[in-house]
Design a protein around this motif. Structure first.
Motif, mmCIF file in Angstrom:
data_model
loop_
_atom_site.group_PDB
_atom_site.id
_atom_site.type_symbol
_atom_site.label_atom_id
_atom_site.label_comp_id
_atom_site.label_asym_id
_atom_site.label_seq_id
_atom_site.Cartn_x
_atom_site.Cartn_y
_atom_site.Cartn_z
ATOM 1 N N SER A 246 0.830 -1.210 0.000
ATOM 2 C CA SER A 246 0.000 0.000 0.000
ATOM 3 C C SER A 246 0.860 1.254 0.000
ATOM 4 O O SER A 246 0.540 2.242 -0.637
ATOM 5 C CB SER A 246 -1.003 -0.018 1.163
ATOM 6 N N CYS A 247 2.002 1.214 0.680
ATOM 7 C CA CYS A 247 2.889 2.388 0.666
ATOM 8 C C CYS A 247 3.455 2.635 -0.729
ATOM 9 O O CYS A 247 3.533 3.770 -1.180
ATOM 10 C CB CYS A 247 4.029 2.219 1.661
ATOM 11 N N LEU A 248 3.838 1.560 -1.412
ATOM 12 C CA LEU A 248 4.368 1.740 -2.764
ATOM 13 C C LEU A 248 3.272 2.233 -3.699
ATOM 14 O O LEU A 248 3.513 3.060 -4.578
ATOM 15 C CB LEU A 248 4.967 0.437 -3.290
ATOM 16 N N ASP A 249 2.030 1.739 -3.496
ATOM 17 C CA ASP A 249 0.923 2.114 -4.375
ATOM 18 C C ASP A 249 0.533 3.580 -4.226
ATOM 19 O O ASP A 249 0.038 4.195 -5.160
ATOM 20 C CB ASP A 249 -0.311 1.239 -4.082
ATOM 21 N N THR A 250 0.733 4.118 -3.018
ATOM 22 C CA THR A 250 0.272 5.495 -2.777
ATOM 23 C C THR A 250 1.432 6.477 -2.740
ATOM 24 O O THR A 250 1.308 7.581 -2.222
ATOM 25 C CB THR A 250 -0.485 5.578 -1.435
ATOM 26 N N MET A 251 2.564 6.088 -3.305
ATOM 27 C CA MET A 251 3.762 6.920 -3.216
ATOM 28 C C MET A 251 3.648 8.168 -4.106
ATOM 29 O O MET A 251 3.156 8.098 -5.215
ATOM 30 C CB MET A 251 4.965 6.080 -3.643
ATOM 31 N N ASN A 252 4.118 9.295 -3.615
ATOM 32 C CA ASN A 252 4.107 10.527 -4.410
ATOM 33 C C ASN A 252 5.435 10.709 -5.155
ATOM 34 O O ASN A 252 6.333 9.871 -5.079
ATOM 35 C CB ASN A 252 3.790 11.738 -3.514
ATOM 36 N N ALA A 253 5.540 11.833 -5.875
ATOM 37 C CA ALA A 253 6.713 12.060 -6.732
ATOM 38 C C ALA A 253 8.004 12.092 -5.917
ATOM 39 O O ALA A 253 9.017 11.508 -6.321
ATOM 40 C CB ALA A 253 6.539 13.358 -7.508
ATOM 41 N N ALA A 254 7.964 12.740 -4.755
ATOM 42 C CA ALA A 254 9.181 12.811 -3.923
ATOM 43 C C ALA A 254 9.586 11.417 -3.457
ATOM 44 O O ALA A 254 10.771 11.076 -3.403
ATOM 45 C CB ALA A 254 8.933 13.713 -2.715
ATOM 46 N N GLY A 255 8.577 10.627 -3.135
ATOM 47 C CA GLY A 255 8.851 9.261 -2.705
ATOM 48 C C GLY A 255 9.500 8.454 -3.809
ATOM 49 O O GLY A 255 10.476 7.735 -3.571
ATOM 50 N N TYR A 256 8.965 8.606 -5.030
ATOM 51 C CA TYR A 256 9.549 7.863 -6.147
ATOM 52 C C TYR A 256 10.975 8.290 -6.429
ATOM 53 O O TYR A 256 11.819 7.465 -6.778
ATOM 54 C CB TYR A 256 8.676 8.001 -7.398
ATOM 55 N N ALA A 257 11.230 9.596 -6.242
ATOM 56 C CA ALA A 257 12.599 10.082 -6.468
ATOM 57 C C ALA A 257 13.555 9.430 -5.465
ATOM 58 O O ALA A 257 14.630 8.962 -5.834
ATOM 59 C CB ALA A 257 12.628 11.603 -6.352
ATOM 60 N N ALA A 258 13.147 9.370 -4.190
ATOM 61 C CA ALA A 258 13.973 8.740 -3.156
ATOM 62 C C ALA A 258 14.174 7.267 -3.467
ATOM 63 O O ALA A 258 15.269 6.712 -3.336
ATOM 64 C CB ALA A 258 13.325 8.911 -1.785
#
Ligand code: ADP
Ligand code: MG
Length: 340
Positions: A246-258
């Motif tokens: 669920s955390c990966l599914d709801t990740m935002n752009a900053a999260g994906y960058a990290a």
């Protein structure tokens, strides 16, 4: 550390209730006197936690106390050993009463749960660092080793992978994922549950075992290398928690960058394969024990069959469509080129 500080330390660490009949002399003398059971092999391990390296600096004292023992119990599990005695070398910047109380709550709760006695230690002043040495027993010749894997063995892992690694990444951007899922992942990082009970259930079935502290890809790699074999992993079988998904599914752009900085390729697979701190057990079982393993899995031993040992050296990670995936990093290595 001054003598009053030592009194404080002894008050915290020398507690009754850790009573095991095989501890003839515990904390308070120059050394502990211990009586190993006749006819058993003694298994010994030691692990150090350094603040900011093995746990985030904001980690609460109770979690640090828990984790310092948990990572050592995990080594006992990886050897198939029944833990018995621990020693604690504690270096801390000052003797802080409330910090020590929290530390001991975490440490002794886990020690009691596993019937482990703290039999001695050392206390010094300096940057926060905790070493725990642990000893346990196995029947003669029955220790799980890294060099016992054979072609045809089934590769299994307990619990779920990648939770602690994702929790560390989430520290970089706390807007990712639902709060309850984030809290779950952070707890997986702070309070790993060593698989001691599971390991004892697996006695007699296991050819080789290791605990996953530096990531499955690296740690299984150690087993394969020590055993002179290779393996194929089926990535769709990697056990992932609902909170991880669920955390990966709801990740935002900053999260994906990290995430992309950590794992340039397949994020979920690389997290599950290459992030550390899971403290699950990875082990191989000969195919003739498959039904016994499936019985245990159906009766309270959380474990997944994720691959098979092969004669060809190397670790091949196969996706569901049959293609191969090469992880974007290898694992956590304190003296290697990768950083976390
Ligand atoms: P010595 O100088 O003889 O090594 P210490 O003053 O270091 O003695 O320790 C006294 C006793 O307290 C020893 O039995 C030691 O094992 C125990 N001890 C010291 N620090 C700890 C600790 N952090 N945890 C458990 N036991 C400890
Ligand atoms: Mg000493």
């Amino acid at each position: 550390v001054s003598s009053s500080e030592f009194d404080l330390i002894r008050r915290h660490f020398a507690r009754p209730g850790a009573g095991r009949p095989d501890v003839l002399l515990g904390i308070g003398d120059d050394g502990a006197v211990l009586r190993p059971p006749a006819g058993k092999d003694l298994v010994a391990a030691i692990d150090t936690l350094v603040a900011g390296v093995h746990f985030p600096l904001d980690t609460d004292a109770e979690s640090i106390g828990h984790k310092a023992l948990a990572v050592n119990l995990s080594d006992m599990a990886a050897m198939g050993a029944e833990p018995a005695w621990a020693m604690l070398a504690l270096t801390m910047p000052r003797a802080d009463e409330s910090w020590l109380e929290g530390f001991c709550r975490g440490f002794f709760a886990l020690a009691r749960a596993h019937d482990v006695a703290l039999v001695g230690g050392d206390t010094t002043r300096g940057p926060l660092s905790i070493s725990v040495q642990i000893q346990g027993f196995v029947p003669p010749g029955a220790a799980f080793r890294r060099d016992g894997a054979r072609p045809g063995d089934l590769i299994c892992v307990t619990g779920t992978l990648g939770d602690a690694g994702l929790a560390l990444l989430l520290e970089q951007d706390m807007d990712i994922g639902r709060p309850d899922a984030r809290a779950y992942l952070r707890r997986r990082l702070d309070r790993p549950q060593p698989r001691v009970r599971e390991a004892l259930l697996l006695r007699g079935l296991v050819h080789a075992a290791i605990d996953v502290s530096d990531g499955l890809f690296a740690d299984l790699g150690h087993v394969l290398e020590a055993s002179g074999v290779g393996a194929t992993l089926h990535l769709e079988r990697l056990p992932l928690s609902a909170e991880f998904r669920s955390c990966l599914d709801t990740m935002n752009a900053a999260g994906y960058a990290a995430l992309r900085r950590f794992a340039p390729g397949l994020a979920w697979a690389d997290l599950a394969l290459c992030s550390g701190d899971d403290y699950e057990l990875c082990f191989t079982v000969p195919p003739e024990h498959r039904s016994r393993l499936e019985y245990l899995a159906a009766n309270g031993l959380p474990c997944s069959l994720i691959g098979v040992v092969e004669a060809d050296a190397g670790l091949r990670c196969r996706l569901e469509d049959g293609s191969l995936h090469q992880p974007g990093r290898r694992g956590y290595d304190h003296f290697g080129a990768d950083d976390r």
